[in-house]
Scaffold this motif. Structure first.
Motif, PDB file in Angstrom:
ATOM      1  N   THR A   4      29.705  23.446  33.659  1.00 42.28           N
ATOM      2  CA  THR A   4      29.684  22.151  34.326  1.00 42.28           C
ATOM      3  C   THR A   4      30.762  22.146  35.399  1.00 42.28           C
ATOM      4  O   THR A   4      31.932  22.391  35.110  1.00 42.28           O
ATOM      5  N   ALA A   7      30.977  15.871  37.087  1.00 39.98           N
ATOM      6  CA  ALA A   7      30.081  14.787  36.676  1.00 39.98           C
ATOM      7  C   ALA A   7      30.680  13.482  37.174  1.00 39.98           C
ATOM      8  O   ALA A   7      31.885  13.252  37.034  1.00 39.98           O
ATOM      9  N   THR A 145      25.398  15.121  37.414  1.00 44.48           N
ATOM     10  CA  THR A 145      26.185  16.233  36.871  1.00 44.48           C
ATOM     11  C   THR A 145      25.772  17.509  37.603  1.00 44.48           C
ATOM     12  O   THR A 145      24.587  17.800  37.731  1.00 44.48           O
ATOM     13  N   TYR A 147      25.875  21.599  37.763  1.00 41.82           N
ATOM     14  CA  TYR A 147      26.001  22.775  36.901  1.00 41.82           C
ATOM     15  C   TYR A 147      25.903  24.048  37.737  1.00 41.82           C
ATOM     16  O   TYR A 147      25.320  24.054  38.811  1.00 41.82           O
TER      17      TYR A 147
END
Length: 150
Positions: A4, A7, A145, A147
């Motif tokens: 990640t 976010a 979010t 990634y």
């Protein structure tokens, strides 16, 4: 392995009060914007996002259309990455209209960028013979979010 990168949440309203300005027939309203930070991304970057918009239809004499558009970028450089819509039924039984959406963007370009911005617009259209106000209830929020694969 998936990592990640960032976010963020943009919340225009938690739904406790009516929002101003209200919708103008067919005119997009920017209701959310997030800037996701990009630090050492892997080869494949993707964004998952979700949001919600709520409006009242009990003052509408006819059905209307609600469209949500998610763009990557700001101003004239925006790239449309997602579009969804629904019919808003002009009936107190079906009001308020809660529209939630979920989408994604794959292979997000990150070259030379330290952040990726998403701008979200809502457009409400109805018969132009009618003048309706006070439609935006909230909640209005957007979550994104970012990634990356390592």
């Amino acid at each position: 392995m998936v990592r990640t990168l960032d976010a963020r949440t943009s919340q225009g309203s938690n739904g406790l009060y009516s929002l101003t300005p209200s919708f103008t027939n067919g005119v997009p309203i920017l209701f959310a914007q997030v800037a996701l930070q990009v630090n050492n991304p892997g080869p494949f970057v993707r964004t998952l996002f979700a949001g919600i918009v709520e409006l009242t239809a009990n003052v509408l004499p006819v059905n209307g259309d609600l469209v949500i558009e998610v763009y990557r970028g700001l101003g004239a450089s925006q790239q449309l990455v997602y579009r969804a819509g629904t019919i808003v039924v002009a009936d107190q039984f079906f009001s308020p209209c809660v529209f939630s959406f979920t989408g994604s963007e794959y292979n997000v370009p990150t070259a030379g960028s330290s952040q990726i911005i998403y701008s979200v617009y809502a457009t409400f259209s109805y018969n132009p013979l009618y003048n309706v106000s006070g439609l935006r209830l909230g909640p209005e929020s957007f979550n994104a979010t970012l990634y990356s694969d390592d």
